[in-house]
Scaffold this motif. Structure first.
Motif, short mmCIF file in Angstrom:
data_model
loop_
_atom_site.label_atom_id
_atom_site.label_comp_id
_atom_site.label_asym_id
_atom_site.label_seq_id
_atom_site.Cartn_x
_atom_site.Cartn_y
_atom_site.Cartn_z
N HIS A 1 59.50 20.89 -23.50
CA HIS A 1 59.93 20.00 -24.57
C HIS A 1 61.34 19.47 -24.31
O HIS A 1 61.63 18.30 -24.46
N GLU A 2 62.20 20.41 -23.87
CA GLU A 2 63.58 20.02 -23.56
C GLU A 2 63.60 18.96 -22.46
O GLU A 2 64.36 17.98 -22.53
N ILE B 1 62.77 15.66 -23.94
CA ILE B 1 63.89 15.07 -24.68
C ILE B 1 64.89 14.46 -23.69
O ILE B 1 65.32 13.32 -23.84
N ARG B 2 65.21 15.24 -22.66
CA ARG B 2 66.21 14.76 -21.69
C ARG B 2 65.73 13.48 -21.01
O ARG B 2 66.50 12.55 -20.80
N LYS B 3 64.44 13.44 -20.70
CA LYS B 3 63.92 12.23 -20.06
C LYS B 3 63.95 11.05 -21.03
O LYS B 3 64.26 9.93 -20.64
N ALA B 4 63.61 11.33 -22.29
CA ALA B 4 63.58 10.24 -23.27
C ALA B 4 64.95 9.61 -23.44
O ALA B 4 65.06 8.40 -23.60
N PRO C 1 57.14 12.23 -19.43
CA PRO C 1 58.00 12.38 -20.61
C PRO C 1 57.22 12.46 -21.91
O PRO C 1 57.59 13.20 -22.81
N ILE C 2 56.14 11.70 -22.02
CA ILE C 2 55.39 11.69 -23.29
C ILE C 2 54.71 13.03 -23.53
O ILE C 2 54.82 13.64 -24.59
N LEU D 1 57.31 15.61 -24.32
CA LEU D 1 57.82 15.51 -25.69
C LEU D 1 56.83 16.06 -26.70
O LEU D 1 57.19 16.63 -27.71
N ARG D 2 55.56 15.88 -26.39
CA ARG D 2 54.52 16.30 -27.32
C ARG D 2 54.40 17.83 -27.37
O ARG D 2 54.06 18.38 -28.39
N GLN E 1 55.24 21.68 -27.68
CA GLN E 1 56.26 22.38 -28.48
C GLN E 1 56.42 23.81 -28.02
O GLN E 1 55.45 24.47 -27.80
N LEU F 1 58.80 4.79 -22.11
CA LEU F 1 58.36 6.12 -21.74
C LEU F 1 56.99 6.02 -21.06
O LEU F 1 56.53 6.94 -20.42
N ARG G 1 66.08 3.08 -20.09
CA ARG G 1 66.01 3.89 -21.31
C ARG G 1 67.40 4.38 -21.70
O ARG G 1 67.80 4.33 -22.85
N PHE H 1 66.45 6.63 -28.89
CA PHE H 1 65.28 7.20 -29.58
C PHE H 1 65.68 8.07 -30.75
O PHE H 1 66.61 8.87 -30.66
N LEU I 1 68.55 19.51 -28.68
CA LEU I 1 68.41 20.71 -27.85
C LEU I 1 69.02 21.89 -28.60
O LEU I 1 70.20 21.87 -28.93
N LEU J 1 74.89 14.00 -24.68
CA LEU J 1 73.95 14.16 -23.58
C LEU J 1 73.59 12.86 -22.85
O LEU J 1 73.59 12.83 -21.61
N TYR K 1 74.12 11.69 -18.45
CA TYR K 1 73.25 11.08 -17.46
C TYR K 1 73.79 9.74 -16.98
O TYR K 1 73.32 9.20 -16.00
#
Lengths: 410, 293
Positions: free
Chosen positions: A316-317, A320-323, A403-404, A407-408, A410, B56, B83, B89, B97, B108, B112
């Motif tokens: 999940h982390e 988030i980081r990718k998003a 990433p999707i 993110l989904r 948990q 995404l 992005r 987002f 986090l 954060l 990046y």
């Protein structure tokens, strides 16, 4: 993308936030590094101790000792003995002693003849060491100083004078400087003329402990034992260092003639001993270090497994980081740095631990392990490498997550 | 000049018989400065649309221009950079986090970007001040209330100065008071000239929007401009004139809104049975190109 201080700090934070798990992860690397360093250090230590002793005796020292006749098929000595073992057969005679002494080019020589029998002082009956008959040259041949008094001289030959090893002096008279005191041996009363400095002892060596020995003139020793005392070694030093090999060959020839052509003795030069023992020690050290290195490998696999679990847990982390804009490479380096921090920390803890083990060994045994900076550096490098190699798979797995999906989860 | 421009964008999931059409030739153009609410029942393709616009995900067909750049077939790393620089987002579940402080969370995106630590913390702190929770800088996300956490998430979305903010049900996990707070904040951000795209199930929230887009079965079925401060006409219809969802509708995944809107294809609806996400199984392996006829 350059790796900045911030990245490394993030890696350290991640490792610290799961302290217990990080420790268990590092344990494999810690054990691996510690065992490699310690094994190599012990090997190096023994090598240096033996080397130091040989160095002290000098490269030009020629050692003549009895040898097993049938030993010619195998190794003549067992490698780690410096002067000799007492477990060999054959004998050197009075004539051999004379021959060595009279060989042209020999500046000094001394026999070591073991005489059995109990030694009694007014305080103690002494049976821990033995009485060695020798000549006046021994002290200079061994390069060993006399701490108190003086060594036997040519004039003492045939008289009841004695020089004690440091340990023998304490055991026999309950004092450190029993100069002028006397003890009885085979009915003769010997007067203590001098006390040796303490000899360095060498681990793994089966050599006689000179600290416990009592030295008397060789001719007295021979007569007390009715010429039955075995001479287990003759030491000789050439006048000219460069002639050592030549003189050793001459001695070999002369003694061979004395023994009727039978080579039940061996003539060794100082560095020959060193070479053979070094070779065996090196081989052993490498072998054990190799086995220890396998535990490093196992440690690396441990890191990989924990990192894989960590990646799965932190999907999940990663999402988030990718998003919020982390590229695949940035995620990759994040996990690579974590793995590297883990293994490097393990390596450093391993080095510290082996320093402690080194200290304990020095204090409790006569081993003197030597941790060279090269080995420490190598261990650090290897643990770094382990982190990089075994961190790659989990880090790639993290970087390639969609990433999707991430993110989904948990 | 439109900030977002979708032309015949389709998104297919799966292979062969299991193929589902999540987006069906969507055409959408959003200008700079718009505050767009996207409404529609679950599974209508709202989230897929958000993911596509937020880079995404990539569309299966069609072209997508973001800020006049064609971005429909970018490689993952290029998409990540866009992005990072142009999209912010905001998620329903905040997605902060948990092990980082609020300040670190907000900074954060700047990490990046490669900004120095001092600079980015200063920047993040300013951003937290703007959303009104600067006093919570060194708190962990778990120590914040839902409203505060969402404010922190909004600060994180804003910290890079994005051209577009995408919020997927930003008030979905919040009580009405916090919802109001968050929406006011978004409204303020909008007034400063930002473009915001948000998904909601609550017709009340269309009050804040300048435009409402209704989706159903992967297409946009209704698109209306609305005045700020009043609930959108269609949404109001749902809100005030229709009865709440009946149990059988619930089972079939039919929302009140769906009933209020003219159906795209009534004949298709008849054949539907009580499955939770009807559109997923409906048209299998149909190329969007064929449908044009």
């Amino acid at each position: 993308m350059a790796i900045s201080k911030g990245h490394i700090r993030a890696g350290v934070t991640a490792v610290r936030s799961a302290k217990l798990r990080s420790f268990w992860t590092m344990l494999g690397v810690i054990i691996g590094v510690t065992s490699v360093i310690t094994v190599v250090a012990i090997g190096q230590g023994i090598k240096q101790q033996i080397g130091g002793q040989i160095h002290k005796l000098g490269n030009d020292l020629i050692t003549i000792r009895p040898a097993q006749l049938h030993g010619s098929t195998g190794v003549k000595n067992n490698g780690v003995n410096v002067l000799s073992g007492l477990n060999v057969t054959g004998a050197l005679t009075k004539k051999d002693i004379m021959s060595v002494a009279q060989t042209p080019g020999v500046s000094a020589s001394a026999p070591l003849t073991i005489t059995t029998g109990a030694v009694k002082s007014d305080v103690e009956t002494y049976d821990k060491g033995f009485v060695i008959g020798t000549s006046a040259s021994l002290a200079s041949l061994l390069n060993q100083n006399i701490e108190y008094g003086s060594f036997l001289t040519e004039d003492d030959m045939g008289t009841d004078a004695a020089v004690l090893g440091a340990g023998a002096a304490e055991d026999l008279f309950d004092e450190n400087v029993p100069l002028g005191r006397s003890f009885t041996f085979h009915g003769h009363e010997f007067v203590v003329r001098g006390i040796f400095n303490r000899f360095n002892t060498t681990p793994l060596s089966e050599q006689a402990d000179f600290n416990k020995a009592i030295f008397i003139p060789n001719d007295v020793a021979q007569s007390l034992s009715n010429n039955t005392a075995p001479t287990y070694e003759i030491l000789a030093r050439p006048k000219d260092k460069k002639q050592t090999a030549k003189i050793a060959a001459v001695i070999q020839g002369t003694l061979s003639k004395n023994h009727g052509g039978q080579d039940n003795f061996e003539v060794l030069q100082g560095n020959q001993n060193l070479q053979s023992s070094d070779g065996i020690l090196d081989l052993l050290t490498r072998l054990i270090a190799g086995v220890a290195a396998i535990s490093l490998l196992v440690g690396g696999i441990g890191i990989m497994n924990v990192m894989l679990v960590s990646v799965a847990e932190r999907t999940h982390e990663i999402g988030i980081r990718k998003a919020i804009g982390a590229t695949d490479r940035q995620i990759l380096s994040q996990f690579m740095i974590e793995a590297t921090v883990l293994s490097l920390t393990g390596g450093i803890i391993g080095i510290i631990l082996s320093l402690i083990i080194d200290l304990v060994l020095r204090l409790t045994t006569n081993l003197q392990p030597v941790i060279s900076w090269q080995v420490a550096l190598l261990a650090t490098g290897v643990s770094l490498l382990v982190g990089v190699i075994f961190g790659t798979v989990p880090a790639l797995k993290a970087a390639r997550k969609d990433p999707i999906d991430a993110l989904r989860s948990q | 000049m439109a900030l977002i421009e979708l032309q015949d964008v389709s998104k297919l999931y799966g292979f062969g018989d299991a193929t589902t059409l999540a987006l069906d030739e969507v055409n959408l153009s959003i200008d700079k400065g718009e505050f767009v609410a996207v409404m529609g029942p679950s599974g209508c393709g709202k989230s897929t649309l958000m993911n596509l616009i937020g880079l995404l995900d990539r569309p299966s067909h069609g072209t997508f221009r973001l800020d006049n750049k064609k971005v429909s077939q970018l490689r993952p790393n290029q998409a990540a950079k866009i992005r990072r620089d142009t999209v912010g987002f905001i998620f329903q579940s905040f997605n902060l986090l948990p092990r980082l402080t609020v300040l670190e969370n907000v900074s954060l995106p700047l990490v990046y970007k490669g900004m120095s630590e001092r600079k980015r913390l200063k920047h993040a702190s300013e951003m937290l001040d703007r959303v009104g929770i600067q006093s919570r800088e060194y708190f962990l996300p778990s120590q914040l209330s839902g409203g505060q956490a969402q404010c922190a998430a909004i600060a994180r979305a804003l910290v890079n100065g994005p051209k577009l903010i995408i919020a997927d049900e930003p008030t979905g996990n919040l009580d009405s008071e916090s919802s109001r707070l968050v929406m006011e904040l978004l409204s303020d951000i909008h007034k400063m000239g930002n473009t915001i795209l948000f998904v909601t199930h609550n017709p009340e929230l269309t009050r804040y929007a300048t435009r409402v887009v209704y989706m159903h079965d992967g297409t946009i079925i209704h698109d209306e401009q609305t005045a700020i401060g009043s609930v959108a006409t269609t949404a109001r219809k749902v809100l005030y004139t229709l009865p709440t969802t009946k149990e059988e509708d619930d089972l079939a995944g039919v929302s009140t809104l769906m009933k209020a809107l003219p159906s795209k294809n009534t004949s298709r609806k008849k054949g539907r049975t009580a499955v939770s996400k009807p559109k997923k199984n409906k048209r299998t392996a149909v190329s969007p190109r064929k449908k044009k006829s």
